[in-house]
Design an enzyme around this catalytic site. Structure first.
Site, short mmCIF file in Angstrom:
data_model
loop_
_atom_site.label_atom_id
_atom_site.label_comp_id
_atom_site.label_asym_id
_atom_site.label_seq_id
_atom_site.Cartn_x
_atom_site.Cartn_y
_atom_site.Cartn_z
N GLU A 114 -6.17 -18.97 90.49
CA GLU A 114 -5.72 -17.15 89.77
C GLU A 114 -5.16 -17.02 91.29
O GLU A 114 -4.25 -15.96 91.13
CB GLU A 114 -7.31 -17.07 90.50
CG GLU A 114 -8.69 -16.75 89.35
CD GLU A 114 -9.99 -16.85 90.07
OE1 GLU A 114 -10.17 -16.10 91.47
OE2 GLU A 114 -10.92 -16.37 89.20
N PHE B 289 22.83 9.74 84.89
CA PHE B 289 23.26 11.29 84.82
C PHE B 289 23.28 11.43 86.56
O PHE B 289 24.19 12.08 86.16
CB PHE B 289 21.52 11.64 84.18
CG PHE B 289 21.31 13.12 84.30
CD1 PHE B 289 22.02 13.78 82.83
CD2 PHE B 289 20.58 13.05 85.16
CE1 PHE B 289 21.88 14.97 82.80
CE2 PHE B 289 19.85 14.87 84.97
CZ PHE B 289 21.02 15.19 84.45
N ARG C 54 31.45 13.61 75.98
CA ARG C 54 30.00 13.63 75.91
C ARG C 54 30.00 14.37 77.13
O ARG C 54 30.03 13.98 78.35
CB ARG C 54 30.00 12.43 76.01
CG ARG C 54 28.15 11.91 75.85
CD ARG C 54 27.26 10.93 76.92
NE ARG C 54 26.29 10.64 76.34
CZ ARG C 54 25.76 9.92 77.00
NH1 ARG C 54 25.84 8.30 77.35
NH2 ARG C 54 24.52 9.58 77.07
N PRO D 246 23.81 16.93 79.74
CA PRO D 246 22.48 17.66 79.38
C PRO D 246 22.05 18.07 80.72
O PRO D 246 21.24 17.33 81.58
CB PRO D 246 21.81 18.26 77.62
CG PRO D 246 22.16 16.05 78.10
CD PRO D 246 23.61 16.16 78.82
N ASP E 148 16.09 19.31 85.37
CA ASP E 148 15.81 18.07 84.21
C ASP E 148 14.56 17.47 84.53
O ASP E 148 14.56 16.93 85.57
CB ASP E 148 16.93 16.74 84.42
CG ASP E 148 17.22 15.64 83.18
OD1 ASP E 148 17.75 16.90 82.15
OD2 ASP E 148 17.29 14.48 84.15
N THR F 88 13.74 9.25 79.74
CA THR F 88 13.77 7.99 80.12
C THR F 88 12.44 7.51 80.58
O THR F 88 11.42 6.45 80.69
CB THR F 88 14.88 7.01 80.85
OG1 THR F 88 13.92 6.30 81.03
CG2 THR F 88 14.55 7.79 82.34
#
Length: 328
Positions: free
Chosen positions: A89, A170, A239, A242, A264, A268
């Site tokens: 264990e 980001f 791109r 956002p 935000d 994810t």
């Protein structure tokens, strides 16, 4: 930012003969961890191995107590050794949890496998007043648990890697862009709003539903009257980044540079939910305390990792606020 959900979970295993010692260890460590002793983790109609594997996935730390329960003759010498299952264990939890977070607590004089030669093992005695008395050794482990609980490392579940990716893909580029360019495009508007100063609010919900964060995002934005925005127009070939947006205070002249609040919720985070479902049995419907604990632990770890990265970034550390346990 308060990012500690509850006391960390600590599995404690031993032989049946050492249950009295196990209770003493649990008592010594109760202030720093939620102790889960082996007699109580085995589930009906499941193998012992299956229960141990599940426990290893939902615990943050482990202690295996090795006592002199068996006699073994090796190369003409008789030695007092721990039970085979205790060593098994110990290895299982080392691999499943972390070598840094699983400890072997061995009774002084116990012969251990040669694989552990050269590795620091916590040997203890039940004699009080000794330098390695059980309370003294447990205090050392307690201090280590406190230290490690404030740190993050890669584990079976993905929150550390997700936080690193979210920051680099980001948070960091968005902050850098806003400092250098400072233009924000509201949804369906071609004219940009020029940003004088900003605060990016990263919102981490108190709980993750089975659907991830999309429902939470929609309800939060609606409740707080937030507008969708990005660093580029929707039809731009570039791109954009956002997010959702609020002018704060709202009475500012939009023909000049303004102060803005950006919001935000990392989408994810949905990966955490899916990973936990894969990690644990999802064959029934209803509340699962293990899943709830893992969600809380992974959200807190995500927040800790992200905060560490933000604090080391001059473009972000005074401009990013991480809010954990957000409820609607």
């Amino acid at each position: 930012m308060d990012s500690q959900p509850t006391k960390p979970r600590l599995f404690i295993g031993s032989s049946s003969e050492a249950l009295t010692t196990l209770d003493l260890v649990a008592g010594e460590l109760a202030d720093v961890a939620s102790c889960r002793a082996w007699p109580g983790i085995f589930e009906q109609n499941k193998s012992g191995l299956a229960s141990l594997l599940k426990e290893a996935r939902v615990c943050d730390f482990g202690i295996l107590i090795a006592t002199q329960d068996d006699l073994r003759e090796s190369r003409g010498t008789t030695q007092r050794t721990p039970r085979d299952n205790v060593i098994f264990e110990f290895g299982l939890f080392l691999g499943a949890v972390s070598p840094n977070r699983v400890f072997l607590l061995a009774e002084t004089g116990t012969a251990l496998p040669s694989d552990l030669n050269g590795i620091n093992v916590s040997f203890y005695t039940l004699e009080l007043g000794k330098h390695n008395s059980l309370p003294t050794v447990c205090k050392q482990i307690s201090q280590l648990i406190k230290k490690l609980s404030s740190q993050s490392e890669l584990g079976f579940l993905p929150s550390t890697a997700l936080a690193v990716g979210y920051y680099h893909n980001f948070v960091r580029p968005l902050c850098k862009y806003l400092h250098q360019d400072g233009r924000v495009y509201l949804q369906n508007q071609s004219q940009p709003i020029h940003v004088r100063s900003f605060k990016l609010n990263v919102l981490l919900p108190a709980d993750l539903s089975s659907n991830g964060v999309n429902d939470f995002v929609a309800r939060y934005n609606r409740h707080h009257n937030l507008q969708a925005a990005a660093t580029e127009m929707a039809n731009s070939q570039k791109r954009g980044y956002p997010f959702h947006f609020r002018i704060d205070p709202p009475e500012q002249d939009l023909s000049a540079k303004v102060e803005v609040q950006l919001f935000d919720v990392p989408t994810t985070l949905t990966t955490i939910v899916k990973s936990i479902d894969l990690c644990l049995d999802s064959s029934f419907i209803g509340k699962d305390d293990n899943k709830q604990y893992l969600k809380s632990r992974e959200l807190a770890n995500f927040a800790n990792v992200l905060q560490t990265l933000v604090d080391d970034d001059d473009n972000a550390k005074s401009y990013v606020e991480i809010a954990l346990n957000i409820r609607l």
